[in-house]
Design an enzyme around this catalytic site. Structure first.
Site, short mmCIF file in Angstrom:
data_model
loop_
_atom_site.label_atom_id
_atom_site.label_comp_id
_atom_site.label_asym_id
_atom_site.label_seq_id
_atom_site.Cartn_x
_atom_site.Cartn_y
_atom_site.Cartn_z
N SER A 6 -10.90 -0.88 3.45
CA SER A 6 -10.13 -0.94 4.69
C SER A 6 -9.68 0.46 5.08
CB SER A 6 -8.88 -1.81 4.50
OG SER A 6 -9.24 -3.13 4.21
N ARG A 48 0.81 -1.24 0.00
CA ARG A 48 0.00 0.00 0.00
C ARG A 48 0.84 1.28 0.00
NH1 ARG A 48 -3.02 -3.91 -0.41
NH2 ARG A 48 -5.13 -4.04 0.45
N GLU A 86 -5.02 3.74 5.92
CA GLU A 86 -4.82 3.35 4.51
C GLU A 86 -5.47 4.38 3.60
OE1 GLU A 86 -6.82 0.42 1.55
OE2 GLU A 86 -5.62 -0.81 2.91
N1 EPU Z 1 -10.75 -10.24 11.58
C1 EPU Z 1 -11.35 -10.19 12.80
N2 EPU Z 1 -12.37 -9.31 12.98
C2 EPU Z 1 -12.80 -8.49 11.99
C3 EPU Z 1 -12.17 -8.55 10.73
C4 EPU Z 1 -11.13 -9.43 10.55
O1 EPU Z 1 -10.99 -10.90 13.72
O2 EPU Z 1 -13.73 -7.71 12.23
C5 EPU Z 1 -9.65 -11.21 11.36
C6 EPU Z 1 -10.05 -12.28 10.36
O3 EPU Z 1 -10.73 -13.34 10.98
C7 EPU Z 1 -8.74 -12.69 9.75
C8 EPU Z 1 -7.88 -11.41 9.83
O4 EPU Z 1 -8.55 -10.56 10.77
O5 EPU Z 1 -8.13 -13.65 10.56
C9 EPU Z 1 -7.75 -10.73 8.47
O6 EPU Z 1 -9.03 -10.31 7.99
P1 EPU Z 1 -9.45 -10.45 6.44
O7 EPU Z 1 -9.16 -11.84 5.99
O8 EPU Z 1 -10.85 -9.93 6.34
O9 EPU Z 1 -8.48 -9.53 5.64
P2 EPU Z 1 -7.93 -8.08 5.92
O10 EPU Z 1 -6.46 -8.21 6.19
O11 EPU Z 1 -8.75 -7.36 6.91
C10 EPU Z 1 -7.17 -7.49 3.47
C11 EPU Z 1 -7.20 -6.18 2.72
C12 EPU Z 1 -8.53 -6.04 2.00
C13 EPU Z 1 -8.75 -7.24 1.09
C14 EPU Z 1 -8.71 -8.51 1.93
C15 EPU Z 1 -8.85 -9.78 1.10
C16 EPU Z 1 -5.85 -4.59 4.00
C17 EPU Z 1 -5.86 -3.48 4.99
N3 EPU Z 1 -7.06 -5.09 3.68
O12 EPU Z 1 -8.17 -7.40 4.49
O13 EPU Z 1 -8.42 -4.89 1.19
O14 EPU Z 1 -10.01 -7.13 0.43
O15 EPU Z 1 -7.44 -8.58 2.61
O16 EPU Z 1 -7.79 -9.92 0.21
O17 EPU Z 1 -4.79 -4.98 3.52
C18 EPU Z 1 -8.81 -2.55 1.02
O18 EPU Z 1 -7.59 -2.45 0.93
O19 EPU Z 1 -9.57 -1.57 0.99
C19 EPU Z 1 -9.37 -3.89 1.23
C20 EPU Z 1 -10.67 -4.10 1.43
#
Ligand code: EPU
Length: 320
Positions: free
Chosen positions: A240, A191, A310
């Site tokens: 995000s 990012r 972000e």
């Molecule tokens: N989790 C929680 N509680 C929540 C949300 C997430 O415990 O309310 C835990 C999940 O269970 C998981 C971990 O946190 O173990 C990661 O969550 P998730 O798999 O939803 O992915 P993320 O890291 O939050 C990233 C990108 C998203 C992208 C997804 C899928 C970032 C900041 N976000 O989300 O990107 O869609 O992976 O590839 O890197 C964006 O950048 O705007 C975006 C939506």
């Protein structure tokens, strides 16, 4: 809170009529520019918040864009390039300068063999969809990312399936001085902008590989259903809000602090995914920023982790 500006945008080809107002008059009338004064930016942001742009300029060609950039620099008028408005929060005071959007020639997409060319103002999803239909792999991760190609380059947009840097071949930019600069090498950092901040991405090309359309569609479908089950759908968000800190997840940390559903004014922390803030009830930009600050302060004090936004913040005090 500042009252919402409901005045209709005045929009015209300035080749025909120069809009009233000091700022509008600094831009020479020319073909390829669309100009409107005092445009509410909430309508141009997926968060549906933010004050007005003093002047909104849509550049339809590279030369028109260059003319605006050069003129704005001569007059020391600030310029903000707005893509799809899906990763940005402008304060309720708005932007006292020129908000630029790239349209027309600067938003076209074309394929030549396994190389996709797209203007900075083109939609990333539209570009990705074109590659899938042509059985070309590499950009399918981008289906579902709502930004423009320019915005995607400036944030190295991505998902767990891939990021823009991994398929980028070259990026054409306009420097703040109005000169053309092409970049061909990129550092794939999470990012982080792939070209210097302050550059305007006018076009990019992506190097793709042939693949089976059905395989690509399956990948897209998997990502879509994962998003549908883990992220809020159909509400006003900016994706995000915070970057994931190294080795951890912002969503997990915010959730662990018990902040899901936390409300500030019209904004709330999503109950589906804690790293999303939803504009539930006509939230102001101040509500959203206030909730971001509250979330970051809580995660810092309870978990000892400093979250970094972000989303791009415009018009807010540094650190405030
Ligand atoms: N989790 C929680 N509680 C929540 C949300 C997430 O415990 O309310 C835990 C999940 O269970 C998981 C971990 O946190 O173990 C990661 O969550 P998730 O798999 O939803 O992915 P993320 O890291 O939050 C990233 C990108 C998203 C992208 C997804 C899928 C970032 C900041 N976000 O989300 O990107 O869609 O992976 O590839 O890197 C964006 O950048 O705007 C975006 C939506």
């Amino acid at each position: 809170m500042r009252p919402r500006d409901n005045r209709p945008a005045r929009r015209q080809r300035i080749a025909a009529v120069v809009p009233a107002g000091d700022l509008a008059s600094i831009i020479s009338p020319m073909e390829g520019l669309l100009v409107a004064s005092d445009v509410p930016l909430d309508k141009l942001s997926t968060w549906r918040a933010g004050g007005p742009a003093k002047l909104l300029v849509e550049a339809l060609s590279l030369e028109a864009l260059r003319a605006v950039v050069v003129r704005a620099r001569e007059m020391s008028v600030p310029v903000l390039v707005l893509g799809n408005g899906s990763n940005i929060l402008v304060s309720d005071a708005g932007f006292d300068g020129i908000v630029l959007r790239l349209k027309g020639e600067l938003a076209k997409i074309s394929l030549d063999g396994a190389t996709l060319s797209a203007g900075g103002g083109a939609g990333l999803q539209a570009a990705a969809s074109m590659t899938i239909k042509a059985s070309l792999g590499g950009l399918e991760f981008a289906v579902g990312i709502p930004g423009t190609v320019g915005g995607a380059v400036m944030t190295n947009a991505g998902t767990r399936q891939g990021s823009v840097a991994s398929v980028l071949q070259d990026v054409s930019t306009l420097s703040p001085e109005g000169t053309d600069v092409v970049f061909k090498e990129f550092e794939d950092r999470y990012r982080e902008p792939l070209v210097p901040r302050g550059s305007i991405v006018t076009a990019a090309t992506f190097r793709l590989e042939s693949a089976e359309e059905q395989v690509l569609r399956t990948r897209v479908e998997e990502a879509r259903s994962m998003r549908a089950s883990s992220q809020p759908q159909g509400s006003a968000t900016a994706g995000s809000v915070f970057k994931n800190p190294p080795g951890d997840s912002a969503g997990r940390l915010i959730d662990a602090c018990g902040l899901k559903g936390k409300v500030l004014g019209g904004a709330s922390v999503s109950t589906v995914h804690a790293n999303f803030i939803v504009n539930e009830k006509a939230a102001s930009a101040a509500d959203i920023k206030g909730l971001m600050d509250l979330v970051a302060a809580t995660v810092k004090s309870k978990m000892g982790v400093a979250l970094e936004p972000e989303v791009t913040l415009i018009g807010f005090e540094e650190g405030g």
